[in-house]
Design an enzyme around this catalytic site. Structure first.
Site, PDB file in Angstrom:
ATOM      1  CG  HIS A 166     -21.386  -2.337  27.907  1.00 30.21           C
ATOM      2  ND1 HIS A 166     -21.524  -1.294  28.527  1.00 30.21           N
ATOM      3  CD2 HIS A 166     -22.487  -3.051  27.546  1.00 30.21           C
ATOM      4  CE1 HIS A 166     -22.849  -1.211  28.498  1.00 30.21           C
ATOM      5  NE2 HIS A 166     -23.460  -2.163  27.947  1.00 30.21           N
ATOM      6  CG  ASP A 396     -22.033  12.546   7.668  1.00 31.96           C
ATOM      7  OD1 ASP A 396     -21.076  11.998   7.038  1.00 31.96           O
ATOM      8  OD2 ASP A 396     -22.868  13.581   7.055  1.00 31.96           O
TER       9      ASP A 396
END
Length: 470
Positions: A166, A396
């Site tokens: 992060h 995807d």
């Protein structure tokens, strides 16, 4: 209620490997901004993707190596930016050694099917941690910025888990990277859609800024629980309790019902309505006179929520900026005022907090964070992070979009998650004390069964919560 069923054993197929950039990359130190370098963000964002059909690991490795050419800091290592003498504020600052050392990539298998996992997917539990390779390190700095594990399932599907530091990326940035990786997996010879912007200098603090007190989302001191005139340490109480995850899905009609509670007097967004409703339900569920953590009507509480500031600055952050480009909006309230009002009044608190987030607000946050003693005020706050509008569910790798995506674990921080194949639906996931879970679920779901009622006092909307309970 959450299931306690654990996942089967996960078997590593081979020792993890390091995936290095497929072409030479710059070798230098990348300084982090004050927004990147918050101690609040010294952890990895852990995503879990469940796909019905697996992608060959060699294809994933090859596309990752190509993605790391553009996202080369993710192949580097975090380190202290100090002089190594063990003293001074500089030693608390982090930077990225862009050395091309590589991302960790692990391959595993598990005796479970996609549908069997879906049946368990609403509530993460500790057994999910086996789906992500754990790098043994003495501290956060020893963990590579990017760790990946691909787990092949009995049915031919796969689970892809990633841990992304992060300190280097926020939610927008991680989504940008994952889409770039997936794009190269489907089109190996193509260029990535969005080139990343690496420089964090665009968020350097600017002078002169005069601040006599910490920014509203931060604190430099720890409040006293025994002093009933200040905020209680709800965060400390939560960390000391057995916690269980609560997961509730809000369909578009559910969210519309919430928004209709605010009209005609107030127009609001779906996030504003759902965040406010979650905040109030969370506070109500924690009101427990029999507990030493009981709130009083005058206690102060906060809602902290991430606000993307890429387009709120002048000039705007460069296109492709994938570092931490968010600040925390902060809506404060007294317990009595929050639960005793109707939803519309409470939504106004969130809207006011959002409206404050402009260039001056960001500069104030940058200035406050220059003092390493300043930290995010978690003592009596609910933190909401919105994953449902980042496009994470659209990733995807060549065999279709995920049947499920979510976090690897549940925590006291609340996540708004996307729902696969249900556009505009939002799944709210947060861990609460076991004794409060039923109450939280009741308050979250109850608005569907009962109409809005104008009831005087702390009960607000006829939920049975009385002033005496506070």
């Amino acid at each position: 209620m959450p299931t306690t069923q654990e996942l089967p054993d996960c078997h590593l197929l081979k020792p993890p490997t390091l995936i290095t950039p497929s072409s030479p990359t710059p070798h230098h130190a990348l300084s982090l901004s004050n927004l990147d370098d918050q101690k609040f963000l010294r952890f990895s964002i852990k995503y879990l993707y469940l796909f019905r059909k697996s992608v060959p690991p060699e294809s994933l490795k090859a596309s990752l190596a190509k993605a790391l050419v553009d996202y080369y800091p993710l192949a580097g290592r975090l380190r202290s930016a100090g002089n190594g003498d063990g003293g001074g504020d500089d030693d608390q600052r982090l930077e990225v050694d862009c050395n091309g050392e590589g991302a960790v990539f692990a391959e595993a298998s598990m005796d479970i099917t996609v549908d069997e996992f879906l049946a368990l997917s609403e509530w993460p539990n500790s057994s999910w941690r086996k789906l992500l390779y754990k790098v043994e390190a003495p501290s956060f700095l020893g963990v590579p910025p990017l760790v990946v594990q691909v787990t092949n399932l009995r049915c031919g599907g796969m689970i892809l888990c990633t841990a992304i530091s992060h300190c280097l990326c926020d939610g927008v940035g991680t989504s940008q990277f994952l889409h770039a990786w997936a794009h190269l997996s489907t089109k190996p010879d193509a260029s990535i859609p969005v080139l990343p912007f690496h420089g964090r200098h665009v968020l350097r603090r600017q002078f002169p800024i005069l601040t006599n007190s910490p920014h509203s989302a931060y604190t430099r001191s720890v409040p006293s629980w025994n002093d009933k005139t200040v905020v209680p340490d709800i965060h400390g109480y939560l960390q000391s309790q057995p916690l269980i995850p609560v997961s509730i899905t809000f369909t578009p009609p559910d969210i519309l019902r919430l928004k209709r509670q605010c009209v005609p007097s107030l127009k609001c967004t779906s996030f504003e309505a759902l965040a406010t409703h979650t905040w109030r339900s969370w506070i109500r569920s924690l009101v427990d006179p029999s507990s030493s953590s009981a709130l009083t009507s005058l206690h102060a509480v906060k809602l902290l929520f991430s606000v993307n500031v890429r387009d709120r600055l002048d000039p705007k952050l460069p296109h492709g900026y994938y570092g931490n480009g968010f600040v925390l909006g902060c809506a404060p309230a007294k317990v009595r005022d929050l639960v005793g009002s109707n939803l519309a009044d409470a939504v106004k608190l969130v809207q006011t907090a959002k409206s404050r987030v402009d260039g001056d607000y960001v500069r104030s946050a940058l200035e406050t964070l220059e003092d390493k003693a300043a930290k995010t005020d978690l003592s009596a706050s609910l933190v909401i992070s919105q994953w449902s509008n980042l496009g994470l569910e659209g990733v995807d790798f060549g065999e279709g979009k995920a049947a499920f995506m979510g976090p690897l674990t549940s925590d006291v921080y609340c996540l708004f998650l996307p729902v696969a194949e249900e556009p505009q639906a939002v799944r709210v996931l947060v861990s609460v004390p076991e004794r409060a879970a039923d109450r939280f679920e009741f308050y979250m779901k109850g608005f569907v069964e009962r109409e809005e009622k104008n009831v005087n006092g702390c009960g607000g909307e006829g939920d049975g919560l009385n002033c005496e309970d506070l």
